[in-house]
Scaffold this active site. Structure first.
Site, PDB file in Angstrom:
ATOM      1  N   ASN A 102     -61.126 -12.071  75.389  1.00 16.05           N
ATOM      2  CA  ASN A 102     -60.530 -12.845  74.298  1.00 16.05           C
ATOM      3  C   ASN A 102     -59.834 -11.900  73.317  1.00 16.05           C
ATOM      4  OD1 ASN A 102     -63.084 -11.849  73.641  1.00 16.05           O
ATOM      5  ND2 ASN A 102     -63.631 -13.557  72.306  1.00 16.05           N
ATOM      6  N   ARG A 112     -80.403 -17.987  79.287  1.00 17.00           N
ATOM      7  CA  ARG A 112     -81.095 -17.124  80.269  1.00 17.00           C
ATOM      8  C   ARG A 112     -80.800 -17.496  81.717  1.00 17.00           C
ATOM      9  NH1 ARG A 112     -86.370 -18.412  77.030  1.00 17.00           N
ATOM     10  NH2 ARG A 112     -85.193 -20.361  77.096  1.00 17.00           N
ATOM     11  N   THR A 118     -59.453 -18.977  73.381  1.00 14.10           N
ATOM     12  CA  THR A 118     -58.478 -18.231  74.184  1.00 14.10           C
ATOM     13  C   THR A 118     -58.543 -18.672  75.652  1.00 14.10           C
ATOM     14  OG1 THR A 118     -60.082 -16.487  74.563  1.00 14.10           O
ATOM     15  CG2 THR A 118     -58.600 -16.200  72.683  1.00 14.10           C
ATOM     16  N   GLY A 146     -57.399  -8.808  72.117  1.00 14.58           N
ATOM     17  CA  GLY A 146     -56.137  -8.183  72.521  1.00 14.58           C
ATOM     18  C   GLY A 146     -55.856  -7.098  71.506  1.00 14.58           C
ATOM     19  N   HIS A 147     -56.076  -5.851  71.898  1.00 12.26           N
ATOM     20  CA  HIS A 147     -55.942  -4.729  70.962  1.00 12.26           C
ATOM     21  C   HIS A 147     -54.698  -3.918  71.321  1.00 12.26           C
ATOM     22  CE1 HIS A 147     -60.528  -4.855  69.920  1.00 12.26           C
ATOM     23  NE2 HIS A 147     -59.899  -5.993  69.687  1.00 12.26           N
ATOM     24  N   GLY A 166     -59.807 -11.508  62.923  1.00  8.78           N
ATOM     25  CA  GLY A 166     -59.329 -10.789  64.109  1.00  8.78           C
ATOM     26  C   GLY A 166     -57.872 -10.387  63.975  1.00  8.78           C
ATOM     27  N   ASP A 167     -57.409  -9.610  64.955  1.00  3.22           N
ATOM     28  CA  ASP A 167     -56.018  -9.137  64.997  1.00  3.22           C
ATOM     29  C   ASP A 167     -55.627  -8.329  63.763  1.00  3.22           C
ATOM     30  OD1 ASP A 167     -55.748 -10.428  67.430  1.00  3.22           O
ATOM     31  OD2 ASP A 167     -55.028 -12.276  66.506  1.00  3.22           O
ATOM     32  N   GLY A 212     -55.662  -5.111  63.560  1.00  5.33           N
ATOM     33  CA  GLY A 212     -55.065  -3.815  63.928  1.00  5.33           C
ATOM     34  C   GLY A 212     -56.122  -2.818  64.379  1.00  5.33           C
ATOM     35  N   LYS A 213     -57.255  -3.356  64.878  1.00  4.36           N
ATOM     36  CA  LYS A 213     -58.374  -2.493  65.276  1.00  4.36           C
ATOM     37  C   LYS A 213     -57.956  -1.480  66.351  1.00  4.36           C
ATOM     38  CE  LYS A 213     -60.623  -6.308  66.242  1.00  4.36           C
ATOM     39  NZ  LYS A 213     -59.771  -7.325  65.610  1.00  4.36           N
ATOM     40  N   GLN A 263     -62.637  -9.233  67.639  1.00  2.00           N
ATOM     41  CA  GLN A 263     -62.567 -10.403  66.758  1.00  2.00           C
ATOM     42  C   GLN A 263     -62.750  -9.945  65.299  1.00  2.00           C
ATOM     43  OE1 GLN A 263     -64.722 -10.810  69.870  1.00  2.00           O
ATOM     44  NE2 GLN A 263     -62.653 -11.165  70.584  1.00  2.00           N
ATOM     45  N   SER A 301     -49.061  -3.202  55.820  1.00  2.00           N
ATOM     46  CA  SER A 301     -48.573  -3.245  54.434  1.00  2.00           C
ATOM     47  C   SER A 301     -47.060  -3.424  54.437  1.00  2.00           C
ATOM     48  CB  SER A 301     -48.908  -1.925  53.730  1.00  2.00           C
ATOM     49  OG  SER A 301     -50.225  -1.533  54.024  1.00  2.00           O
ATOM     50  N   ARG A 308     -49.592 -17.233  65.128  1.00  2.00           N
ATOM     51  CA  ARG A 308     -50.734 -17.046  64.235  1.00  2.00           C
ATOM     52  C   ARG A 308     -50.422 -17.754  62.921  1.00  2.00           C
ATOM     53  NH1 ARG A 308     -51.027 -10.605  65.535  1.00  2.00           N
ATOM     54  NH2 ARG A 308     -52.097 -10.744  67.530  1.00  2.00           N
TER      55      ARG A 308
HETATM   56  P1  GDP Z   1     -56.432  -6.035  66.950  1.00  2.00           P
HETATM   57  O1  GDP Z   1     -56.812  -7.179  67.799  1.00  2.00           O
HETATM   58  O2  GDP Z   1     -57.241  -5.965  65.689  1.00  2.00           O
HETATM   59  O3  GDP Z   1     -56.428  -4.707  67.671  1.00  2.00           O
HETATM   60  O4  GDP Z   1     -54.913  -6.311  66.490  1.00  2.00           O
HETATM   61  P2  GDP Z   1     -53.719  -6.860  67.421  1.00  2.00           P
HETATM   62  O5  GDP Z   1     -53.267  -5.770  68.312  1.00  2.00           O
HETATM   63  O6  GDP Z   1     -54.071  -8.158  68.048  1.00  2.00           O
HETATM   64  O7  GDP Z   1     -52.637  -7.224  66.323  1.00  2.00           O
HETATM   65  C1  GDP Z   1     -52.117  -6.261  65.469  1.00  2.00           C
HETATM   66  C2  GDP Z   1     -50.584  -6.240  65.638  1.00  2.00           C
HETATM   67  O8  GDP Z   1     -49.992  -5.577  64.539  1.00  2.00           O
HETATM   68  C3  GDP Z   1     -50.139  -5.460  66.861  1.00  2.00           C
HETATM   69  O9  GDP Z   1     -48.963  -6.035  67.365  1.00  2.00           O
HETATM   70  C4  GDP Z   1     -49.850  -4.070  66.301  1.00  2.00           C
HETATM   71  O10 GDP Z   1     -48.886  -3.344  67.075  1.00  2.00           O
HETATM   72  C5  GDP Z   1     -49.299  -4.410  64.946  1.00  2.00           C
HETATM   73  N1  GDP Z   1     -49.571  -3.434  63.873  1.00  2.00           N
HETATM   74  C6  GDP Z   1     -50.686  -2.702  63.665  1.00  2.00           C
HETATM   75  N2  GDP Z   1     -50.573  -2.010  62.496  1.00  2.00           N
HETATM   76  C7  GDP Z   1     -49.383  -2.330  61.982  1.00  2.00           C
HETATM   77  C8  GDP Z   1     -48.708  -1.972  60.767  1.00  2.00           C
HETATM   78  O11 GDP Z   1     -49.210  -1.242  59.921  1.00  2.00           O
HETATM   79  N3  GDP Z   1     -47.470  -2.527  60.568  1.00  2.00           N
HETATM   80  C9  GDP Z   1     -46.883  -3.373  61.445  1.00  2.00           C
HETATM   81  N4  GDP Z   1     -45.685  -3.857  61.167  1.00  2.00           N
HETATM   82  N5  GDP Z   1     -47.497  -3.729  62.595  1.00  2.00           N
HETATM   83  C10 GDP Z   1     -48.729  -3.228  62.846  1.00  2.00           C
HETATM   84  P1  IMO Z   2     -59.169  -9.496  68.559  1.00  2.00           P
HETATM   85  O1  IMO Z   2     -60.280  -8.586  69.047  1.00  2.00           O
HETATM   86  C1  IMO Z   2     -58.058 -13.371  66.884  1.00  2.00           C
HETATM   87  C2  IMO Z   2     -60.367 -16.851  68.185  1.00  2.00           C
HETATM   88  C3  IMO Z   2     -59.673 -17.872  69.065  1.00  2.00           C
HETATM   89  C4  IMO Z   2     -60.420 -19.122  68.661  1.00  2.00           C
HETATM   90  C5  IMO Z   2     -61.843 -18.627  68.459  1.00  2.00           C
HETATM   91  C6  IMO Z   2     -62.754 -18.840  69.664  1.00  2.00           C
HETATM   92  O2  IMO Z   2     -57.886  -9.292  69.252  1.00  2.00           O
HETATM   93  O3  IMO Z   2     -59.078  -9.439  67.066  1.00  2.00           O
HETATM   94  P2  IMO Z   2     -62.925 -17.686  72.050  1.00  2.00           P
HETATM   95  O4  IMO Z   2     -61.907 -17.574  73.146  1.00  2.00           O
HETATM   96  O5  IMO Z   2     -63.444 -16.373  71.558  1.00  2.00           O
HETATM   97  O6  IMO Z   2     -64.027 -18.640  72.364  1.00  2.00           O
HETATM   98  O7  IMO Z   2     -62.105 -18.370  70.838  1.00  2.00           O
HETATM   99  O8  IMO Z   2     -61.739 -17.244  68.176  1.00  2.00           O
HETATM  100  N1  IMO Z   2     -60.322 -15.457  68.695  1.00  2.00           N
HETATM  101  C7  IMO Z   2     -59.559 -14.498  68.176  1.00  2.00           C
HETATM  102  N2  IMO Z   2     -58.641 -14.538  67.175  1.00  2.00           N
HETATM  103  N3  IMO Z   2     -58.340 -12.200  67.476  1.00  2.00           N
HETATM  104  C8  IMO Z   2     -59.257 -12.135  68.463  1.00  2.00           C
HETATM  105  O9  IMO Z   2     -59.666 -10.956  69.011  1.00  2.00           O
HETATM  106  C9  IMO Z   2     -59.894 -13.324  68.872  1.00  2.00           C
HETATM  107  N4  IMO Z   2     -60.818 -13.613  69.807  1.00  2.00           N
HETATM  108  C10 IMO Z   2     -61.073 -14.931  69.679  1.00  2.00           C
HETATM  109  O10 IMO Z   2     -58.302 -17.946  68.757  1.00  2.00           O
HETATM  110  O11 IMO Z   2     -59.951 -19.595  67.409  1.00  2.00           O
HETATM  111 MG    MG Z   3     -55.947  -8.855  68.739  1.00  2.00          MG
END
Ligand code: GDP
Ligand code: IMO
Ligand code: MG
Length: 424
Positions: free
Chosen positions: A41, A146, A132, A43-44, A15-16, A18-19, A225, A333, A306
């Site tokens: 859960n 169910r 979360t 956060g994009h 997860g996280d 950069g989706k 995720q 990168s 993280r």
């Molecule tokens: P997601 O959950 O997959 O949408 O990703 P998150 O938003 O949780 O985390 C990605 C973080 O990296 C965010 O704070 C973005 O603003 C940041 N981000 C995304 N792409 C880049 C990149 O290429 N470089 C840097 N430095 N930050 C980035």
């Molecule tokens: P995005 O979409 C990163 C992790 C939690 C925990 C586990 C279970 O932003 O990439 P939950 O609350 O889903 O039962 O937690 O999964 N987790 C994530 N980690 N990015 C996320 O979403 C996540 N959603 C859940 O930290 O370890």
């Molecule tokens: Mg996220």
């Protein structure tokens, strides 16, 4: 991307990745953007024109005013959090009501699901997942059992169903001996959220999606995720509770496998993980701290640190296969710009045994690394592939060789503009 297809954009690590940024970047090429799994859960983060938004349940295609966004049946929705998120967008000038449709089959997260989430975590002691706290596990458990409530239930005699389920939850919470909660205020906001949701199109989104496909429209499925948090394919039990993989796109939107087109697998140039669970590439030293500082690796939902490490090629090879990834997207990168040496994990080792494939239990394995020279140059200003330093291009080519899949997009900064589409 092709007409009449659903392309999937999937986080293929923890997860996280950069989706949000890439879905927002891709949206002009699509007619519909749809979330198929997870809930608040997620956060994009999306950054453009000096503005930053963090979306939880609302798809990241919402900033392109002409596009339809869908919260699919595979998602779970918390009406209070949904309301707060939507109102923030409305205050920022985005009209949502007609272009955000919610599946009537998506399950509702109740305030007591969140209490149950915390109570279950507390009962696990040192084995806690580090969730979360958004009630995800209890809501999906109830879906499978169910006994859950769905978005479609808010029409009709909802109050009675809600009360019955709440009482059931309160009994479970009492059985766990958990007393540290008071939902009085939260419940009021939640009920207002239910009212607010009634103003949206709550419908059979799977029918609308299949009709759109028959008309040749283009759909982008936005993952939440990552594959290693998938209920089946992740590092169980340290996972989330939904199907985050490509299979989840079909079940979570009600579209057939033959409708799937491109599968974009998104990952960072290094690794991170939030919450507990095995993480063989984790760095506990200054290098890990430096990646966290430069990459600002603090959770978008919970603000937690993280955990950071080098890129894990063993994990990537596995998740590329599980999802049938056709193109890779490498994010952040630029975070490695200043490192003289870059490492990548090519195998895991435990008790003298070495493996290049993902083991059943990733606990206790040590990462085996290969080293590459860092590029030590500023990527954030690069606009085209030609401007990228050769040593960075070598890192990209190395990953492609190692995992057998092309990297077609490179992200060199958080802004929408800092995205390089490669010509292959
Ligand atoms: P997601 O959950 O997959 O949408 O990703 P998150 O938003 O949780 O985390 C990605 C973080 O990296 C965010 O704070 C973005 O603003 C940041 N981000 C995304 N792409 C880049 C990149 O290429 N470089 C840097 N430095 N930050 C980035
Ligand atoms: P995005 O979409 C990163 C992790 C939690 C925990 C586990 C279970 O932003 O990439 P939950 O609350 O889903 O039962 O937690 O999964 N987790 C994530 N980690 N990015 C996320 O979403 C996540 N959603 C859940 O930290 O370890
Ligand atoms: Mg996220």
């Amino acid at each position: 991307m092709a007409n009449g297809k659903v392309d999937a954009l999937l986080g293929i690590v923890f997860g996280d990745e950069g989706k949000g940024k890439v879905v927002d970047f891709f949206t002009p090429r699509y007619d519909i953007v749809a979330r198929f799994a997870g809930g608040p859960n997620a956060g994009h983060t999306i950054i453009f024109n000096g503005k930053k938004f963090v979306l939880r349940s609302i798809p990241s295609g919402i900033f392109d005013e002409g596009k339809l966004n869908i919260i699919g049946n595979g998602c779970v929705v918390a009406p209070d959090l949904f309301m707060l998120e939507a109102q923030e967008l409305e205050q920022a000038g985005y009209d949502l009501k007609n272009r955000l449709h919610i599946s009537n089959r998506a399950h509702l997260i109740l305030p007591t699901h969140r209490v149950l989430d915390r109570a279950l975590e507390a009962s696990k002691g040192k084995n806690k997942v580090g969730t979360t706290g958004k009630g995800i596990g209890p809501t999906y458990s109830e879906k499978a059992a169910r006994t859950g409530l769905r978005v479609g239930d808010i029409a009709g005699s909802f109050q009675e169903k809600y009360e019955a389920l709440k009482q059931n939850h309160l009994r479970q919470i009492a059985n766990l001996g958990y007393t540290d909660f008071d939902i009085t205020e939260e419940e009021q906001t939640w009920l207002r959220g239910v009212e607010y949701m009634r103003g949206f199109v709550l419908t059979d989104t799977e029918t609308a999606l299949n009709e759109a496909l028959a008309q040749g429209k283009r759909i982008l499925a936005e993952g939440a995720q990552g594959t290693l948090l998938d209920i089946d394919h992740g590092t169980y039990p340290f996972v989330s509770s939904s199907s985050t993989t490509c299979g989840g796109v079909c079940t979570g939107l009600g579209v057939p496998p033959r409708a799937i087109g491109e599968v974009f697998g998104i990952f960072k140039a290094y690794s991170t993980r939030v919450g507990a669970g095995p993480f063989p590439v984790e760095l506990f030293d200054e290098t890990g701290d430096r990646i966290r500082d430069i990459g600002r690796e603090y959770g978008a939902v919970t603000g937690r640190n993280r955990r950071c490490g080098w890129l894990d090629l063993v994990a990537l090879r596995h998740t590329i296969v599980i999802n049938g990834v056709t193109q890779l997207i490498m994010m952040k990168s630029d975070v490695l710009d200043s490192f003289p040496v870059i490492k990548a994990c090519v195998a895991y080792e435990k008790d003298g045994v070495r493996t290049q494939t993902m083991p059943y239990d990733t606990e206790g394995w040590q990462a085996v690394y290969e080293e590459l020279p860092g590029w030590q140059a500023d990527l954030t200003q690069c606009k085209t592939e030609e401007e990228l330093p050769q040593k960075f291009k070598d890192y990209v080519a190395y990953i492609e060789r190692q995992v057998g899949c092309p990297i077609t997009i490179l992200s060199v900064g958080p802004d929408r503009e800092q995205t390089i589409v490669r010509s292959l």
